[in-house]
Design an enzyme around this catalytic site. Structure first.
Site, mmCIF file in Angstrom:
data_model
loop_
_atom_site.group_PDB
_atom_site.id
_atom_site.type_symbol
_atom_site.label_atom_id
_atom_site.label_comp_id
_atom_site.label_asym_id
_atom_site.label_seq_id
_atom_site.Cartn_x
_atom_site.Cartn_y
_atom_site.Cartn_z
ATOM 1 N N ASP A 116 31.216 10.615 49.493
ATOM 2 C CA ASP A 116 31.865 9.441 48.898
ATOM 3 C C ASP A 116 30.858 8.296 48.869
ATOM 4 O OD1 ASP A 116 33.605 7.320 48.271
ATOM 5 O OD2 ASP A 116 35.285 8.302 49.218
ATOM 6 N N ARG A 178 45.806 17.437 55.570
ATOM 7 C CA ARG A 178 44.640 18.331 55.657
ATOM 8 C C ARG A 178 45.021 19.768 55.310
ATOM 9 N NH1 ARG A 178 40.250 15.653 58.052
ATOM 10 N NH2 ARG A 178 40.758 14.202 59.719
HETATM 11 C C1 PRP Z 1 35.261 11.738 55.504
HETATM 12 C C2 PRP Z 1 34.867 13.036 54.840
HETATM 13 C C3 PRP Z 1 33.366 13.001 54.837
HETATM 14 C C4 PRP Z 1 33.055 11.521 54.761
HETATM 15 C C5 PRP Z 1 32.620 11.174 53.378
HETATM 16 O O1 PRP Z 1 35.203 11.913 56.877
HETATM 17 O O2 PRP Z 1 35.363 14.141 55.562
HETATM 18 O O3 PRP Z 1 32.822 13.537 56.007
HETATM 19 O O4 PRP Z 1 34.270 10.829 55.088
HETATM 20 O O5 PRP Z 1 32.587 9.777 53.186
HETATM 21 P P1 PRP Z 1 31.247 8.913 53.040
HETATM 22 O O6 PRP Z 1 30.379 9.629 52.057
HETATM 23 O O7 PRP Z 1 31.787 7.610 52.503
HETATM 24 O O8 PRP Z 1 30.626 8.762 54.382
HETATM 25 P P2 PRP Z 1 35.977 10.959 57.925
HETATM 26 O O9 PRP Z 1 35.031 9.926 58.439
HETATM 27 O O10 PRP Z 1 37.249 10.464 57.303
HETATM 28 O O11 PRP Z 1 36.288 11.981 59.086
HETATM 29 P P3 PRP Z 1 37.050 13.413 58.981
HETATM 30 O O12 PRP Z 1 36.051 14.398 58.410
HETATM 31 O O13 PRP Z 1 37.414 13.733 60.385
HETATM 32 O O14 PRP Z 1 38.245 13.250 58.066
#
Ligand code: PRP
Length: 186
Positions: A116, A178
């Site tokens: 993201d 999830r």
């Molecule tokens: C989310 C997703 C990715 C990351 C991507 O993880 O799973 O790992 O964000 O976003 P970015 O490119 O903006 O960093 P999150 O931090 O929500 O943890 P999770 O995997 O436990 O859901």
């Protein structure tokens, strides 16, 4: 196409709900198998491959992917988190668990559910790259192509994702959704 109705995937208790299925379980399954074939032929067959799943979001993608890769490999995990209960990144990527497996001299394939803002990948690429892997590649199920300064571009991408908040197939909103077998937008 699964219907997003209460009582099936959704409960009365959840206020924020998925509205639209973006990638069906069938489309995901097809794409995961294509990527797994490419990964199988990419790495030299007699060299060690370590597949590192980034938790929690990649847990379903990782388990489907490794079962479709037709070569020896080891699996370990990294735990990072930055979103908490919100829909925008806090920018503060916390590394909560470091892989037990040695990185030095091995081909490391990092598996991510979604790229993201790129904050998570940038943090991990630095941390893992410093440990002397033979190679470091990224496989992401979803890529939003929003990040302008990615330290590690994914070599394999499942889908170029729309700029919406996506849930399901491992991705959450405040830990909900999830377990959905498809990807949907809120
Ligand atoms: C989310 C997703 C990715 C990351 C991507 O993880 O799973 O790992 O964000 O976003 P970015 O490119 O903006 O960093 P999150 O931090 O929500 O943890 P999770 O995997 O436990 O859901």
């Amino acid at each position: 196409m699964p219907e997003l109705t209460k009582g099936h995937w959704l409960t009365e208790a959840v206020e924020t709900e998925p509205k639209r299925v973006v990638y069906t379980a069938e489309a995901i399954d097809h794409r995961v198998r294509e990527i797994a074939q490419e990964i199988t032929s990419f790495y030299p067959p007699d060299e060690e491959l370590l597949v590192l799943g980034l938790l929690k979001g990649s847990f379903i993608f990782l388990s489907d992917l490794v079962r479709a890769i037709n070569r020896p490999l080891h699996v370990d995990f990294v735990v990072a988190s930055s979103y908490g209960a919100g829909t925008t990144t806090s920018g503060n990527v916390k590394l909560l668990y470091d892989p037990m497996a040695p990185i030095d001299g091995r081909h490391v394939l990092l598996v991510e559910d979604i790229v993201d803002s790129g904050n998570t990948i940038n943090r991990l690429a630095e941390a893992l790259g410093n440990r002397g892997p033979a190679s470091l590649e990224l496989c992401a199920l979803l890529h939003k192509h929003l990040a302008t300064d990615l330290a590690l571009e994914p070599r394999w991408v499942g889908f170029d994702a729309p700029p919406e908040f996506l849930v399901g197939y491992g991705l959450d909103h405040a830990e909900d959704f999830r377990h959905l077998p498809f990807v949907a937008s809120l």
